[in-house]
Design an enzyme around this catalytic site. Structure first.
Site, PDB file in Angstrom:
ATOM      1  N   LYS A  13       0.931  -1.296   0.039  1.00 29.26           N
ATOM      2  CA  LYS A  13      -0.039  -0.112   0.119  1.00 29.26           C
ATOM      3  C   LYS A  13       0.807   1.160  -0.012  1.00 29.26           C
ATOM      4  CE  LYS A  13      -1.976  -1.219   3.921  1.00 29.26           C
ATOM      5  NZ  LYS A  13      -1.342  -2.444   4.268  1.00 29.26           N
ATOM      6  N   ARG A  88      -9.610   0.620   9.144  1.00 34.17           N
ATOM      7  CA  ARG A  88      -9.107  -0.858   9.653  1.00 34.17           C
ATOM      8  C   ARG A  88     -10.081  -1.864  10.186  1.00 34.17           C
ATOM      9  NH1 ARG A  88      -3.430   0.410   8.947  1.00 34.17           N
ATOM     10  NH2 ARG A  88      -2.160  -1.373   9.043  1.00 34.17           N
ATOM     11  N   ARG A 127      11.964  -5.001   4.790  1.00 37.88           N
ATOM     12  CA  ARG A 127      11.678  -3.880   4.347  1.00 37.88           C
ATOM     13  C   ARG A 127      12.595  -2.879   5.382  1.00 37.88           C
ATOM     14  NH1 ARG A 127       5.881  -1.563   5.369  1.00 37.88           N
ATOM     15  NH2 ARG A 127       5.853  -2.466   7.259  1.00 37.88           N
ATOM     16  N   ARG A 160      11.493  -0.689  10.655  1.00 36.80           N
ATOM     17  CA  ARG A 160      10.292  -0.536  11.470  1.00 36.80           C
ATOM     18  C   ARG A 160      10.383  -1.438  12.720  1.00 36.80           C
ATOM     19  NH1 ARG A 160       5.149   0.890   7.845  1.00 36.80           N
ATOM     20  NH2 ARG A 160       4.219  -0.238   9.362  1.00 36.80           N
ATOM     21  N   ARG A 171      -0.096  -8.580  13.562  1.00 36.13           N
ATOM     22  CA  ARG A 171      -0.765  -7.690  12.696  1.00 36.13           C
ATOM     23  C   ARG A 171      -1.331  -8.710  11.662  1.00 36.13           C
ATOM     24  NH1 ARG A 171       4.184  -4.580  10.624  1.00 36.13           N
ATOM     25  NH2 ARG A 171       2.758  -3.464   9.390  1.00 36.13           N
TER      26      ARG A 171
HETATM   27  P1  AP5 Z   1       4.775  -1.544   1.883  1.00 34.90           P
HETATM   28  O1  AP5 Z   1       4.474  -0.940   0.544  1.00 34.90           O
HETATM   29  O2  AP5 Z   1       5.450  -0.958   2.959  1.00 34.90           O
HETATM   30  O3  AP5 Z   1       3.582  -2.414   2.253  1.00 34.90           O
HETATM   31  P2  AP5 Z   1       2.308  -1.649   2.993  1.00 34.90           P
HETATM   32  O4  AP5 Z   1       1.112  -2.384   2.738  1.00 34.90           O
HETATM   33  O5  AP5 Z   1       2.254  -0.231   3.076  1.00 34.90           O
HETATM   34  O6  AP5 Z   1       2.793  -2.377   4.613  1.00 34.90           O
HETATM   35  P3  AP5 Z   1       2.688  -1.538   6.025  1.00 34.90           P
HETATM   36  O7  AP5 Z   1       3.382  -2.503   6.875  1.00 34.90           O
HETATM   37  O8  AP5 Z   1       2.896  -0.153   6.115  1.00 34.90           O
HETATM   38  O9  AP5 Z   1       1.103  -1.699   6.011  1.00 34.90           O
HETATM   39  P4  AP5 Z   1       0.467  -1.687   7.473  1.00 34.90           P
HETATM   40  O10 AP5 Z   1      -0.912  -1.360   7.148  1.00 34.90           O
HETATM   41  O11 AP5 Z   1       0.377  -2.824   8.319  1.00 34.90           O
HETATM   42  O12 AP5 Z   1       1.098  -0.481   8.290  1.00 34.90           O
HETATM   43  P5  AP5 Z   1       0.724   1.024   8.640  1.00 34.90           P
HETATM   44  O13 AP5 Z   1       1.875   1.908   8.711  1.00 34.90           O
HETATM   45  O14 AP5 Z   1      -0.517   1.502   8.026  1.00 34.90           O
HETATM   46  O15 AP5 Z   1       5.679  -2.680   1.247  1.00 34.90           O
HETATM   47  C1  AP5 Z   1       6.056  -3.794   2.372  1.00 34.90           C
HETATM   48  C2  AP5 Z   1       7.477  -4.438   1.539  1.00 34.90           C
HETATM   49  O16 AP5 Z   1       7.283  -5.117   0.566  1.00 34.90           O
HETATM   50  C3  AP5 Z   1       8.409  -3.231   1.132  1.00 34.90           C
HETATM   51  O17 AP5 Z   1       9.605  -3.403   1.609  1.00 34.90           O
HETATM   52  C4  AP5 Z   1       8.529  -3.150  -0.317  1.00 34.90           C
HETATM   53  O18 AP5 Z   1       9.665  -2.841  -0.695  1.00 34.90           O
HETATM   54  C5  AP5 Z   1       7.959  -4.517  -0.407  1.00 34.90           C
HETATM   55  N1  AP5 Z   1       7.053  -4.553  -1.604  1.00 34.90           N
HETATM   56  C6  AP5 Z   1       5.889  -4.125  -1.833  1.00 34.90           C
HETATM   57  N2  AP5 Z   1       5.436  -4.115  -3.155  1.00 34.90           N
HETATM   58  C7  AP5 Z   1       6.166  -5.228  -3.657  1.00 34.90           C
HETATM   59  C8  AP5 Z   1       5.931  -6.183  -4.791  1.00 34.90           C
HETATM   60  N3  AP5 Z   1       5.124  -5.855  -5.434  1.00 34.90           N
HETATM   61  N4  AP5 Z   1       6.832  -7.005  -5.099  1.00 34.90           N
HETATM   62  C9  AP5 Z   1       7.954  -7.234  -4.075  1.00 34.90           C
HETATM   63  N5  AP5 Z   1       8.173  -6.344  -3.103  1.00 34.90           N
HETATM   64  C10 AP5 Z   1       7.215  -5.637  -2.589  1.00 34.90           C
HETATM   65  O19 AP5 Z   1       0.365   0.801  10.183  1.00 34.90           O
HETATM   66  C11 AP5 Z   1       1.161   0.376  11.122  1.00 34.90           C
HETATM   67  C12 AP5 Z   1       0.647   0.352  12.637  1.00 34.90           C
HETATM   68  O20 AP5 Z   1      -0.118   1.769  12.765  1.00 34.90           O
HETATM   69  C13 AP5 Z   1      -0.632  -0.588  12.533  1.00 34.90           C
HETATM   70  O21 AP5 Z   1      -0.055  -1.883  12.779  1.00 34.90           O
HETATM   71  C14 AP5 Z   1      -1.469  -0.135  13.664  1.00 34.90           C
HETATM   72  O22 AP5 Z   1      -0.835  -0.533  15.154  1.00 34.90           O
HETATM   73  C15 AP5 Z   1      -1.368   1.270  13.608  1.00 34.90           C
HETATM   74  N6  AP5 Z   1      -2.515   2.005  12.674  1.00 34.90           N
HETATM   75  C16 AP5 Z   1      -2.338   2.440  11.331  1.00 34.90           C
HETATM   76  N7  AP5 Z   1      -3.667   2.825  10.764  1.00 34.90           N
HETATM   77  C17 AP5 Z   1      -4.719   2.218  12.003  1.00 34.90           C
HETATM   78  C18 AP5 Z   1      -5.932   2.442  12.067  1.00 34.90           C
HETATM   79  N8  AP5 Z   1      -6.668   2.865  11.104  1.00 34.90           N
HETATM   80  N9  AP5 Z   1      -6.421   1.940  13.136  1.00 34.90           N
HETATM   81  C19 AP5 Z   1      -5.754   1.473  14.324  1.00 34.90           C
HETATM   82  N10 AP5 Z   1      -4.487   1.239  14.213  1.00 34.90           N
HETATM   83  C20 AP5 Z   1      -3.877   1.921  13.139  1.00 34.90           C
END
Ligand code: AP5
Length: 216
Positions: A13, A88, A127, A160, A171
């Site tokens: 994402k 979420r 990552r 991270r 997660r």
């Molecule tokens: P990346 O693009 O970073 O993936 P992502 O989907 O953004 O993963 P996140 O871990 O950031 O998602 P998340 O939803 O868990 O975290 P968030 O920050 O929102 O890609 C991942 C890796 O794969 C990278 O190294 C990339 O290079 C590689 N990759 C990508 N695409 C690829 C491809 N096609 N081929 C090969 N490699 C690839 O949330 C973090 C925390 O915040 C949550 O756990 C929670 O505690 C809190 N939080 C956030 N939002 C909320 C909410 N709405 N409600 C409650 N808590 C929340």
């Protein structure tokens, strides 16, 4: 364009959203990034959120909804935005609907990036993120030219806290129980499109653009 990009942790994402935001001049609203930024600045919100993020748990709906509500009221979010990581839970999705309705607005597209569970752990453990500009790399799939250094701004790359295997497993569990039901919540509105996230970065991006073309 008022887009929601969803999918499990590590689906890509953040990587896809960075490109979409740049290409289409969208306002990026990433709750994860907002929490991490608040933590970097030692704000009470960030300190509170990090208690949950460390373990891979969700921050409360109450806190998260309020953060998004305030952000949506800012002028740069009026015309087009891209939501990444929010909603979420079904309760957050209902809260978002109410917020948008009160602003006489609505989502125009929901893109769901689908990836295999097995690929997720590998993606997240490898990552690396730039401390300075937030750009995301992967040690194998998208390595920086110089190890540990951002190609774009020269910033230092870090891992991270929630990318440790135990946190990632938590997660994923939470995603299955609380976030996946949102797909059903949005299906039937004619704006939900699934995109295969197991392809290359470029192919996933191309499919997202095609999907956006079909629903806009
Ligand atoms: P990346 O693009 O970073 O993936 P992502 O989907 O953004 O993963 P996140 O871990 O950031 O998602 P998340 O939803 O868990 O975290 P968030 O920050 O929102 O890609 C991942 C890796 O794969 C990278 O190294 C990339 O290079 C590689 N990759 C990508 N695409 C690829 C491809 N096609 N081929 C090969 N490699 C690839 O949330 C973090 C925390 O915040 C949550 O756990 C929670 O505690 C809190 N939080 C956030 N939002 C909320 C909410 N709405 N409600 C409650 N808590 C929340």
């Amino acid at each position: 364009m008022k887009i929601l990009l969803m999918g499990p942790p590590g689906a890509g994402k953040g990587s896809q959203s960075a490109k979409l935001v740049k290409e289409y001049q969208l306002t990026s609203i990433s709750t994860g990034e907002m929490f991490r930024e608040a933590a970097r600045n030692n704000e009470p919100l960030g300190i509170e959120a990090m208690k949950y993020i460390h373990r891979g748990d969700l921050v409360s709906d109450e806190i998260t909804n309020e953060v998004v509500r305030k952000r949506l009221l800012e002028s740069d979010a009026e015309r087009c935005f891209l939501l990444d990581g929010y909603p979420r839970t079904v309760s957050q999705a209902q809260a978002l609907d109410a917020m948008l309705l009160s602003m006489d607005s609505k989502l125009t597209a929901v893109i769901n990036i689908v990836v295999d569970k097995e690929a997720i752990l590998e993606r997240m453990v490898g990552r690396r993120v730039c401390k300075k500009c937030g750009l995301t790399y992967h040690v194998s799939f998208k390595p920086p030219k110089k190890p540990g250094i951002c190609d774009d701004c020269g910033g230092e790359l870090y891992q991270r806290v929630d990318d440790q295997p135990e946190s990632v497993r938590n997660r994923l569990n939470i995603y299955e129980r609380k976030t996946k039901p949102i797909v059903d919540y949005y299906s039937g509105r004619g704006i939900l499109k699934n995109v295969d996230g197991m392809q290359s970065f470029e192919e996933v991006y191309k499919d997202i653009i095609n999907a956006l073309g079909e629903v806009q």
